[in-house]
Design a protein around this motif. Sequence first.
Motif, PDB file in Angstrom:
ATOM      1  N   THR A  15     -30.590 -12.126  57.673  1.00 42.75           N
ATOM      2  CA  THR A  15     -30.524 -11.679  56.286  1.00 42.75           C
ATOM      3  C   THR A  15     -29.962 -10.270  56.289  1.00 42.75           C
ATOM      4  O   THR A  15     -30.445  -9.413  57.031  1.00 42.75           O
ATOM      5  CB  THR A  15     -31.912 -11.680  55.612  1.00 42.75           C
ATOM      6  N   ILE A  16     -28.931 -10.057  55.483  1.00 42.88           N
ATOM      7  CA  ILE A  16     -28.339  -8.723  55.340  1.00 42.88           C
ATOM      8  C   ILE A  16     -28.338  -8.400  53.846  1.00 42.88           C
ATOM      9  O   ILE A  16     -27.820  -9.187  53.045  1.00 42.88           O
ATOM     10  CB  ILE A  16     -26.898  -8.655  55.869  1.00 42.88           C
ATOM     11  N   CYS A  17     -28.896  -7.259  53.489  1.00 41.12           N
ATOM     12  CA  CYS A  17     -28.994  -6.854  52.082  1.00 41.12           C
ATOM     13  C   CYS A  17     -27.968  -5.777  51.736  1.00 41.12           C
ATOM     14  O   CYS A  17     -27.589  -4.984  52.584  1.00 41.12           O
ATOM     15  CB  CYS A  17     -30.390  -6.309  51.778  1.00 41.12           C
ATOM     16  N   THR A  18     -27.594  -5.763  50.475  1.00 43.34           N
ATOM     17  CA  THR A  18     -26.737  -4.699  49.977  1.00 43.34           C
ATOM     18  C   THR A  18     -27.595  -3.456  49.751  1.00 43.34           C
ATOM     19  O   THR A  18     -28.817  -3.539  49.628  1.00 43.34           O
ATOM     20  CB  THR A  18     -26.066  -5.095  48.650  1.00 43.34           C
ATOM     21  N   LYS A  19     -26.939  -2.313  49.716  1.00 44.71           N
ATOM     22  CA  LYS A  19     -27.656  -1.054  49.512  1.00 44.71           C
ATOM     23  C   LYS A  19     -28.408  -1.086  48.179  1.00 44.71           C
ATOM     24  O   LYS A  19     -27.838  -1.468  47.151  1.00 44.71           O
ATOM     25  CB  LYS A  19     -26.686   0.127  49.542  1.00 44.71           C
ATOM     26  N   ASN A  20     -29.663  -0.722  48.247  1.00 39.60           N
ATOM     27  CA  ASN A  20     -30.549  -0.697  47.073  1.00 39.60           C
ATOM     28  C   ASN A  20     -30.622  -2.048  46.365  1.00 39.60           C
ATOM     29  O   ASN A  20     -30.940  -2.117  45.187  1.00 39.60           O
ATOM     30  CB  ASN A  20     -30.124   0.392  46.082  1.00 39.60           C
ATOM     31  N   ARG A  21     -30.270  -3.098  47.101  1.00 42.38           N
ATOM     32  CA  ARG A  21     -30.287  -4.472  46.571  1.00 42.38           C
ATOM     33  C   ARG A  21     -29.483  -4.617  45.276  1.00 42.38           C
ATOM     34  O   ARG A  21     -29.847  -5.374  44.375  1.00 42.38           O
ATOM     35  CB  ARG A  21     -31.710  -4.972  46.402  1.00 42.38           C
ATOM     36  N   GLU A  22     -28.388  -3.886  45.229  1.00 42.75           N
ATOM     37  CA  GLU A  22     -27.499  -3.992  44.060  1.00 42.75           C
ATOM     38  C   GLU A  22     -26.749  -5.315  44.119  1.00 42.75           C
ATOM     39  O   GLU A  22     -26.374  -5.789  45.188  1.00 42.75           O
ATOM     40  CB  GLU A  22     -26.512  -2.833  44.042  1.00 42.75           C
ATOM     41  N   ASN A  23     -26.499  -5.889  42.950  1.00 39.70           N
ATOM     42  CA  ASN A  23     -25.827  -7.184  42.855  1.00 39.70           C
ATOM     43  C   ASN A  23     -24.306  -7.038  42.973  1.00 39.70           C
ATOM     44  O   ASN A  23     -23.562  -7.358  42.053  1.00 39.70           O
ATOM     45  CB  ASN A  23     -26.187  -7.875  41.542  1.00 39.70           C
ATOM     46  N   PHE A  24     -23.855  -6.607  44.124  1.00 36.94           N
ATOM     47  CA  PHE A  24     -22.423  -6.417  44.368  1.00 36.94           C
ATOM     48  C   PHE A  24     -21.658  -7.743  44.463  1.00 36.94           C
ATOM     49  O   PHE A  24     -20.463  -7.788  44.208  1.00 36.94           O
ATOM     50  CB  PHE A  24     -22.189  -5.654  45.676  1.00 36.94           C
ATOM     51  N   PHE A  25     -22.331  -8.802  44.893  1.00 31.34           N
ATOM     52  CA  PHE A  25     -21.628 -10.036  45.222  1.00 31.34           C
ATOM     53  C   PHE A  25     -21.417 -10.999  44.062  1.00 31.34           C
ATOM     54  O   PHE A  25     -20.687 -11.971  44.202  1.00 31.34           O
ATOM     55  CB  PHE A  25     -22.345 -10.763  46.358  1.00 31.34           C
ATOM     56  N   GLY A  26     -22.062 -10.768  42.920  1.00 35.80           N
ATOM     57  CA  GLY A  26     -21.880 -11.654  41.774  1.00 35.80           C
ATOM     58  C   GLY A  26     -23.214 -12.024  41.158  1.00 35.80           C
ATOM     59  O   GLY A  26     -24.229 -11.356  41.386  1.00 35.80           O
ATOM     60  N   GLU A  27     -23.200 -13.106  40.393  1.00 34.02           N
ATOM     61  CA  GLU A  27     -24.406 -13.602  39.727  1.00 34.02           C
ATOM     62  C   GLU A  27     -24.541 -15.100  39.973  1.00 34.02           C
ATOM     63  O   GLU A  27     -23.546 -15.816  40.064  1.00 34.02           O
ATOM     64  CB  GLU A  27     -24.348 -13.332  38.218  1.00 34.02           C
ATOM     65  N   ILE A  28     -25.780 -15.560  40.008  1.00 33.49           N
ATOM     66  CA  ILE A  28     -26.042 -16.994  40.140  1.00 33.49           C
ATOM     67  C   ILE A  28     -25.907 -17.627  38.755  1.00 33.49           C
ATOM     68  O   ILE A  28     -26.533 -17.176  37.798  1.00 33.49           O
ATOM     69  CB  ILE A  28     -27.452 -17.271  40.707  1.00 33.49           C
ATOM     70  N   VAL A  29     -25.078 -18.672  38.665  1.00 29.64           N
ATOM     71  CA  VAL A  29     -24.901 -19.403  37.414  1.00 29.64           C
ATOM     72  C   VAL A  29     -26.022 -20.427  37.320  1.00 29.64           C
ATOM     73  O   VAL A  29     -26.174 -21.282  38.206  1.00 29.64           O
ATOM     74  CB  VAL A  29     -23.520 -20.098  37.380  1.00 29.64           C
ATOM     75  N   ALA A  30     -26.812 -20.321  36.243  1.00 32.18           N
ATOM     76  CA  ALA A  30     -28.030 -21.131  36.102  1.00 32.18           C
ATOM     77  C   ALA A  30     -27.767 -22.633  36.170  1.00 32.18           C
ATOM     78  O   ALA A  30     -28.451 -23.353  36.888  1.00 32.18           O
ATOM     79  CB  ALA A  30     -28.741 -20.777  34.796  1.00 32.18           C
ATOM     80  N   MET A  31     -26.797 -23.112  35.440  1.00 24.55           N
ATOM     81  CA  MET A  31     -26.573 -24.562  35.390  1.00 24.55           C
ATOM     82  C   MET A  31     -26.030 -25.119  36.707  1.00 24.55           C
ATOM     83  O   MET A  31     -26.276 -26.264  37.041  1.00 24.55           O
ATOM     84  CB  MET A  31     -25.609 -24.908  34.247  1.00 24.55           C
ATOM     85  N   GLN A  32     -25.296 -24.312  37.449  1.00 26.95           N
ATOM     86  CA  GLN A  32     -24.683 -24.793  38.689  1.00 26.95           C
ATOM     87  C   GLN A  32     -25.483 -24.420  39.931  1.00 26.95           C
ATOM     88  O   GLN A  32     -25.225 -24.942  41.009  1.00 26.95           O
ATOM     89  CB  GLN A  32     -23.264 -24.240  38.806  1.00 26.95           C
ATOM     90  N   HIS A  33     -26.413 -23.503  39.785  1.00 26.92           N
ATOM     91  CA  HIS A  33     -27.206 -23.009  40.911  1.00 26.92           C
ATOM     92  C   HIS A  33     -26.323 -22.532  42.063  1.00 26.92           C
ATOM     93  O   HIS A  33     -26.592 -22.799  43.229  1.00 26.92           O
ATOM     94  CB  HIS A  33     -28.183 -24.063  41.419  1.00 26.92           C
ATOM     95  N   GLN A  34     -25.269 -21.828  41.706  1.00 24.02           N
ATOM     96  CA  GLN A  34     -24.411 -21.255  42.730  1.00 24.02           C
ATOM     97  C   GLN A  34     -23.886 -19.913  42.266  1.00 24.02           C
ATOM     98  O   GLN A  34     -23.908 -19.597  41.082  1.00 24.02           O
ATOM     99  CB  GLN A  34     -23.275 -22.192  43.105  1.00 24.02           C
ATOM    100  N   LEU A  35     -23.413 -19.155  43.225  1.00 17.99           N
ATOM    101  CA  LEU A  35     -22.925 -17.815  42.943  1.00 17.99           C
ATOM    102  C   LEU A  35     -21.570 -17.852  42.241  1.00 17.99           C
ATOM    103  O   LEU A  35     -20.674 -18.576  42.666  1.00 17.99           O
ATOM    104  CB  LEU A  35     -22.793 -17.021  44.256  1.00 17.99           C
ATOM    105  N   GLN A  36     -21.469 -17.093  41.165  1.00 17.15           N
ATOM    106  CA  GLN A  36     -20.166 -16.793  40.553  1.00 17.15           C
ATOM    107  C   GLN A  36     -19.762 -15.475  41.195  1.00 17.15           C
ATOM    108  O   GLN A  36     -20.228 -14.415  40.786  1.00 17.15           O
ATOM    109  CB  GLN A  36     -20.303 -16.666  39.031  1.00 17.15           C
ATOM    110  N   PRO A  37     -18.943 -15.526  42.262  1.00 22.64           N
ATOM    111  CA  PRO A  37     -18.734 -14.324  43.069  1.00 22.64           C
ATOM    112  C   PRO A  37     -17.781 -13.304  42.451  1.00 22.64           C
ATOM    113  O   PRO A  37     -16.845 -13.651  41.741  1.00 22.64           O
ATOM    114  CB  PRO A  37     -18.140 -14.878  44.363  1.00 22.64           C
ATOM    115  N   THR A  38     -18.047 -12.063  42.773  1.00 21.09           N
ATOM    116  CA  THR A  38     -17.104 -10.988  42.508  1.00 21.09           C
ATOM    117  C   THR A  38     -16.060 -11.046  43.627  1.00 21.09           C
ATOM    118  O   THR A  38     -16.180 -11.849  44.564  1.00 21.09           O
ATOM    119  CB  THR A  38     -17.816  -9.625  42.566  1.00 21.09           C
TER     120      THR A  38
END
Length: 182
Positions: A15-38
Amino acid sequence: MQNWNYANEAMYFITICTKNRENFFGEIVAMQHQLQPTEIGQIAHSEWYKTIELRPDMNLELGEFVVMPNHIHGIVIIGANEYNTPDSQRRDAMHCVSKDTEYKNQFTPQSKNLSSIIRGYKSAVTTYARKNNIDFNWQPRFHDHIIRTMDDYYKISNYIINNPAKWIEDKFYTLISNDNLK
């Protein structure tokens, strides 16, 4: 683990975390249960899979992997190779240790082991971010767990696969709890 040589042939849950656990990588789309990546989330995903081609001498395999909004989970499998077999002749004295030998981890430059794999991965993602003026940073370290049985491997694989759905569930319950506090 103090008496473990991280060049050893083994399966590792990372497990590797981003600094201060900021959401740098995107958001999880609720209906698809997958990351909408940046953009940096896409790079975090693609760089993970380059690990094997960049280190063919380490006999690596990759298990389940997921990029989450503020961390990644993955399984790295280090197979038998010249850096972890008892009969290998190594120039690097730090890793001239077999599985049966007492080993004490040291805070020295790491090569051809789990730390070097993770360092290379984190560096590749960070380098891309810097070159493309993307605001991004990792936490300084990473978490690892040595997977000792196939049962543990399957449990951890399922955890990784289900992590996006759990993220949505946890977010939902947090919202409900916070509404009840008002």
